[in-house]
Design a protein around this motif. Structure first.
Motif, PDB file in Angstrom:
ATOM      1  N   LYS A  73     -11.844   2.026   9.959  1.00  0.00           N
ATOM      2  CA  LYS A  73     -10.503   2.626   9.938  1.00  0.00           C
ATOM      3  C   LYS A  73      -9.765   2.455  11.254  1.00  0.00           C
ATOM      4  N   ALA A  78      -6.300  -4.604   6.614  1.00  0.00           N
ATOM      5  CA  ALA A  78      -6.140  -4.303   5.197  1.00  0.00           C
ATOM      6  C   ALA A  78      -7.030  -5.262   4.418  1.00  0.00           C
ATOM      7  N   ASN A  98      -1.344   5.424  -1.714  1.00  0.00           N
ATOM      8  CA  ASN A  98      -2.538   6.074  -1.163  1.00  0.00           C
ATOM      9  C   ASN A  98      -2.823   5.724   0.300  1.00  0.00           C
ATOM     10  N   PRO A  99      -2.735   4.437   0.737  1.00  0.00           N
ATOM     11  CA  PRO A  99      -3.021   4.131   2.139  1.00  0.00           C
ATOM     12  C   PRO A  99      -2.003   4.699   3.127  1.00  0.00           C
ATOM     13  N   ARG A 146      -1.649  -2.746  -2.448  1.00  0.00           N
ATOM     14  CA  ARG A 146      -2.226  -1.653  -1.656  1.00  0.00           C
ATOM     15  C   ARG A 146      -2.670  -2.140  -0.279  1.00  0.00           C
ATOM     16  N   ARG A 150       0.921  -1.290   4.020  1.00  0.00           N
ATOM     17  CA  ARG A 150       0.966  -0.890   5.429  1.00  0.00           C
ATOM     18  C   ARG A 150       1.396  -2.093   6.269  1.00  0.00           C
TER      19      ARG A 150
END
Length: 272
Positions: A73, A78, A98-99, A146, A150
């Motif tokens: 993390k 990704a 969700n991310p 997903r 980001r």
């Protein structure tokens, strides 16, 4: 700057050397495909980059920063897996979002990112559906969405198209390639499908038994293999490889014998 660099990376499982002294670099806007037969070490290499496996030795640098001691993390990557790993109880929009919940974004910011990603991947019409209501290609696009929603340093893909049928796989190759070219991030894709690698990559690393046999552009991998393994592995049908013996060599001509025939190769003229 978005970069991934491996320096003398090695992974051992007991006496088995799964990845052996691998060194490579992926720069911004490059897509590197790790290509090779099953068990060659490509997925283990990807998992070490992601922090899902701990390297036995060597260094992993992301954006020129050593991340050996960082958890997954903390590496700002990704990753899209072979299995979509979508939350079955959440809608497409909720899966995409969700991310983002860990990034302390406002609801408006999250909505904007969802619609932007859905627009890129042609998912606007299915945002309120749940995974069981999606076709396989739509599930794959949600998994990719997903990953890209980001703004990570780099992207990792593990066999992203392996669960799709041939026709859908061809379509998705082009879509993912177009998305990645717009994002301009260093990307590593693991695949055993050479057509997938030749189509999507800017460069390919062919692996065998934990070693990298050749890193080159798709054209050079196909047309200028550096050894017999790469020559035999790439291409459908495979390149014909014949045993031969050198009978004479001088300043301009190489004479070989194969299949009971003598052949003169004028390499002086070929070099010119």
């Amino acid at each position: 700057m978005s970069t991934i660099e491996l320096k003398n990376l090695t992974k051992k499982f007991g006496d088995l050397i799964a990845v052996n002294n691998v060194s490579l670099r992926v720069d911004e806007n490059e897509v590197l495909c790790l290509l090779g037969p099953s068990g060659c070490g490509k997925t283990t290499t990807l998992r070490m980059v992601a922090g899902l496996e701990i390297a036995t030795s060597g260094n992993i640098l992301i954006a020129d920063k050593n991340v050996n001691e960082l958890e997954t993390k903390q590496r700002n990557l990704a990753m899209a897996f072979q299995f979509y790993a979508l939350y079955p109880s959440l809608t497409v929009g909720e899966n995409l979002a969700n991310p983002l919940y860990a990034e302390n974004l406002s609801e408006d910011q999250i909505k904007n990112k969802i619609y932007e990603t859905a627009n890129i991947l042609q998912l606007k019409d299915v945002l309120n559906r749940k995974p069981h209501q999606l076709a396989e290609g739509e599930k794959q696009r949600v998994a990719v969405g997903r990953a890209i929603i980001r703004d990570p340093e780099c992207f990792l893909f593990d066999e992203p198209l392996s669960r799709l049928d041939v026709q859908l796989r061809e379509k998705m190759r082009g879509q993912i390639k177009e998305v990645l070219s717009d994002l301009k991030k260093a990307t590593v894709i693991v695949t055993h499908d050479q057509l997938e690698a030749l189509t999507m990559a800017t460069k390919i690393a062919v692996m065998r038994d934990g070693l990298i046999e050749q890193i080159s552009s798709p054209h050079d991998i196909f047309a200028k293999p550096e050894n017999v393994f790469v020559a035999g592995f790439i291409g459908t049908p495979q390149m014909n490889i014949l045993d031969c013996s050198i009978t004479e060599i001088n300043s301009s001509v190489l004479k070989i014998k194969t299949l009971n025939q003598s052949i003169d190769i004028d390499f002086k003229n070929q070099l010119e």
